[in-house]
Design a protein around this motif. Structure first.
Motif, PDB file in Angstrom:
ATOM      1  N   SER A 172      20.289  26.589   8.970  1.00 41.92           N
ATOM      2  CA  SER A 172      19.958  25.391   9.262  1.00 41.92           C
ATOM      3  C   SER A 172      21.373  24.779   9.539  1.00 41.92           C
ATOM      4  CB  SER A 172      19.273  24.658   8.866  1.00 41.92           C
ATOM      5  OG  SER A 172      19.217  23.160   9.080  1.00 41.92           O
ATOM      6  N   PHE A 173      22.392  25.069   8.650  1.00 47.75           N
ATOM      7  CA  PHE A 173      23.677  24.575   8.669  1.00 47.75           C
ATOM      8  C   PHE A 173      24.520  25.289   9.858  1.00 47.75           C
ATOM      9  CE2 PHE A 173      28.179  25.291   7.405  1.00 47.75           C
ATOM     10  CZ  PHE A 173      28.637  24.166   6.982  1.00 47.75           C
ATOM     11  N   VAL A 174      24.207  26.607  10.081  1.00 52.51           N
ATOM     12  CA  VAL A 174      24.945  27.374  11.025  1.00 52.51           C
ATOM     13  C   VAL A 174      24.458  26.896  12.498  1.00 52.51           C
ATOM     14  CG1 VAL A 174      25.312  29.619  12.076  1.00 52.51           C
ATOM     15  CG2 VAL A 174      25.329  29.214   9.427  1.00 52.51           C
ATOM     16  N   LEU A 375      31.539  19.441  10.705  1.00 58.83           N
ATOM     17  CA  LEU A 375      31.416  20.173   9.126  1.00 58.83           C
ATOM     18  C   LEU A 375      31.246  19.380   8.068  1.00 58.83           C
ATOM     19  CD1 LEU A 375      31.614  23.024   8.234  1.00 58.83           C
ATOM     20  CD2 LEU A 375      34.152  22.641   7.826  1.00 58.83           C
ATOM     21  N   LEU A 376      32.061  18.291   8.140  1.00 54.64           N
ATOM     22  CA  LEU A 376      31.890  17.060   6.719  1.00 54.64           C
ATOM     23  C   LEU A 376      30.419  16.754   6.730  1.00 54.64           C
ATOM     24  CD1 LEU A 376      33.419  15.691   4.635  1.00 54.64           C
ATOM     25  CD2 LEU A 376      34.226  13.998   6.299  1.00 54.64           C
ATOM     26  N   THR A 377      29.945  16.182   7.967  1.00 56.88           N
ATOM     27  CA  THR A 377      28.500  15.452   7.955  1.00 56.88           C
ATOM     28  C   THR A 377      27.752  16.581   7.392  1.00 56.88           C
ATOM     29  OG1 THR A 377      29.533  14.333   9.766  1.00 56.88           O
ATOM     30  CG2 THR A 377      27.060  14.357   9.295  1.00 56.88           C
ATOM     31  N   ARG A 378      27.610  17.951   8.024  1.00 59.53           N
ATOM     32  CA  ARG A 378      26.574  18.603   7.514  1.00 59.53           C
ATOM     33  C   ARG A 378      26.678  19.364   6.106  1.00 59.53           C
ATOM     34  NH1 ARG A 378      22.540  18.313   9.055  1.00 59.53           N
ATOM     35  NH2 ARG A 378      21.735  20.226   8.334  1.00 59.53           N
ATOM     36  N   ALA A 379      28.088  19.299   5.547  1.00 55.77           N
ATOM     37  CA  ALA A 379      28.203  19.761   4.322  1.00 55.77           C
ATOM     38  C   ALA A 379      27.719  18.513   3.151  1.00 55.77           C
ATOM     39  CB  ALA A 379      29.789  19.810   3.883  1.00 55.77           C
ATOM     40  N   ALA A 385      19.891  19.616  -0.267  1.00 51.30           N
ATOM     41  CA  ALA A 385      18.760  20.699   0.229  1.00 51.30           C
ATOM     42  C   ALA A 385      18.972  21.875  -0.331  1.00 51.30           C
ATOM     43  CB  ALA A 385      19.256  20.777   1.933  1.00 51.30           C
ATOM     44  N   LEU A 386      20.198  22.639  -0.499  1.00 54.70           N
ATOM     45  CA  LEU A 386      20.225  23.866  -1.280  1.00 54.70           C
ATOM     46  C   LEU A 386      19.623  23.771  -2.937  1.00 54.70           C
ATOM     47  CD1 LEU A 386      23.500  25.355  -0.314  1.00 54.70           C
ATOM     48  CD2 LEU A 386      21.256  26.517  -0.176  1.00 54.70           C
ATOM     49  N   ILE A 387      19.930  22.556  -3.338  1.00 57.89           N
ATOM     50  CA  ILE A 387      19.591  22.289  -4.677  1.00 57.89           C
ATOM     51  C   ILE A 387      18.020  22.209  -4.831  1.00 57.89           C
ATOM     52  CG2 ILE A 387      19.582  20.669  -6.841  1.00 57.89           C
ATOM     53  CD1 ILE A 387      22.626  20.101  -6.056  1.00 57.89           C
TER      54      ILE A 387
END
Length: 514
Positions: A172-174, A375-379, A385-387
């Motif tokens: 989803s990030f990509v 990039l900053l907004t998605r990070a 979400a990963l946690i």
């Protein structure tokens, strides 16, 4: 000798000749009428064509905003509502959508007439401490909202491609960054991409809706008659948070400025009408899509003896398997569900990331390159979400979706209160400020939402409520009560501050020509 006449000689026509002349006169009159009718028809057709072309010119922002109303959080809330309470909570979706339309219209007015988005207006008006608190609250709301999109995308990838949740989060990030890169060419390309994805999602769910026999009478009853069944608190909060999304107010007030409009009252009014119509059309589509999800769950999952788990355990993560259980002869239903969930989550992630850029730049006034903003907004959202994906698993992820949407619901006043203050101020809006009746109605709604949220969080009874969690009177429960009182007090104090803090700046609205 030539005789002179003071007047031309009278021409005496026979009876037959006069009939011929009258016939010719009628033919000429008929031709003139037909020509006049053709000219009127061409005039009306030309106006309709011109109006339609104008609407197309402004199409895009409304679709980008409305995709947030049919995201994974909505899916989760709709499935829980249909599976646990059948059609009884449809009225929540409807009135939340109506209220969302009213607030979005105000955000259109702010962006169009005052020429600034809501985040920029907050930066200009509030002192640094209040501004940063507002930014953190609204940023938290967007992180919670975006968490639902990422988890929904991951569940869809698991359904369609058998990928683990954490892999779906990274994918989803990509994919979101790739779609957002369309901004480099033109914002219209990004809007078109989101519209295409939204249509894909709607078509797949409408196909699924056609596979089930909806009880029309019960559906209308749940639509018209409000009710709050026991145990529905968390679902109601989630549905309100998914429909009345604070991030959309920031997004809409910024997106309406992407169209060039002459600074005259007539042209601004025309642009205002186009923007409102362009927003309402996808809103209606979004509401119907939510009806489809609720109906699918109500028909297939509500008190169905084929389903062995309790209704509270039904969620996005097991919906596909339940569809195969309930409708074994319609195997395509599971694939269609996965496709619609994938499309809605992806497009909502794009919309949420774009809104996040507007909020960061508006509140903090940070200037950075487009790729760094994306990039900053998605990070910011990918880490939680990963946690959740790694630690909570499928069942925990479903609960996280409801809790995230409930957090969004509690932050609604921190966007709507400033919006109402700005749009009713003559300093900001000039002659375009809200009429008095709009001022009264919208403040009544905004305060009503805040009171309703506090009641649903603190006062409602049932299994999945704060009151039930703090009723054991253990040491942990007592600490929870103290924390609830402190947080509630700060919450009320912040809302009172937003209500009474004056508007202190002037906008460019005075540069508008007559």
């Amino acid at each position: 000798m030539i005789e002179s006449f003071d007047s031309p000689p009278e021409v005496i026509l026979s009876e037959g000749s006069s009939k011929v002349v009258r016939h010719l006169e009628l033919q000429v009159e008929s031709c003139m009428n037909q020509t006049e009718k053709k000219n009127k028809f061409r005039y009306y057709w030309k106006n309709i064509y011109s109006w339609f072309i104008g609407l197309i010119k402004f199409a895009g922002p409304g679709w980008l905003v409305c995709i947030g109303l049919i995201d994974a959080g909505n899916y989760e809330g709709d499935i829980q509502a249909g599976a646990s309470f059948q059609y009884k909570l449809i009225w929540v979706i409807w009135w939340s959508a109506v209220i969302e339309v009213l607030f979005q219209i105000l955000s259109i007015r702010l962006g169009l007439y005052a020429r600034m988005d809501l985040a920029q207006a907050c930066r200009k008006n509030y002192p640094p401490l209040a501004r940063y608190v507002l930014w953190i609250i609204n940023e938290t709301s967007m992180v919670a909202s975006d968490l639902t999109q990422v988890i929904g995308f991951s569940i869809a990838c698991e359904i369609l491609f058998h990928m683990p949740l954490y892999a779906g989060v990274l994918l989803s990030f990509v994919t979101t960054l790739l779609i957002l890169s369309l901004q480099y060419w033109n914002i219209r390309y990004l809007e078109l991409a989101v519209v295409a994805i939204m249509f894909t999602m709607c078509v797949t769910f409408f196909i699924q809706w056609s596979m089930v026999d909806t009880d029309g009478a019960e559906m209308m009853k749940g639509w018209i008659i409000p009710s709050l069944p026991s145990g529905s608190t968390l679902v109601v909060l989630a549905q309100v948070g998914c429909c009345i999304m604070p991030q959309n107010l920031f997004l809409q007030s910024s997106m309406v400025q992407t169209r060039k409009v002459e600074s005259t009252k007539s042209e601004l009014h025309k642009a205002y009408v186009y923007n409102v119509i362009e927003f309402i059309l996808p809103m209606l589509l979004a509401f119907v899509a939510n009806l489809a999800v609720i109906s699918l769950a109500a028909v297939g999952f509500y008190k169905n003896p084929q389903i062995e788990i309790s209704s509270s355990d039904i969620s996005l993560s097991n919906t596909c398997q339940l569809l195969l259980t309930v409708y074994p002869e319609k195997g395509a239903g599971c694939i269609l569900f996965g496709l619609s969930l994938l499309a809605s989550s992806q497009s909502a992630s794009v919309s949420g990331t774009f809104a996040g850029q507007i909020v960061i730049e508006g509140f903090i006034d940070i200037k950075m390159s487009l790729w760094l903003r994306n990039l900053l907004t998605r990070a910011i959202t990918i880490v939680p979400a990963l946690i959740v994906a790694i630690l909570a698993g499928n069942q925990g992820s479903s609960l996280a979706l409801l809790i995230s949407s409930s957090i969004v619901s509690s932050t609604i006043p921190f966007a709507t209160f400033p919006l109402l203050k700005f749009t009713q101020s003559s300093k900001v809006m000039g002659s375009f400020k809200n009429p008095k009746y709009v001022y009264v109605i919208m403040w009544f709604i905004a305060i009503g939402i805040a009171v309703t949220n506090m009641y649903l969080i603190v006062g409602s009874q049932g299994d999945d409520t704060l009151q039930n969690s703090l009723s054991s009177l253990s040491a942990l429960s007592i600490l929870g009560i103290i924390a609830t009182i402190l947080i509630g007090g700060l919450y009320l104090a912040a809302l009172i501050y937003l209500i009474y803090y004056p508007v202190t700046f002037d906008s460019d609205v005075y540069q508008v020509a007559i």
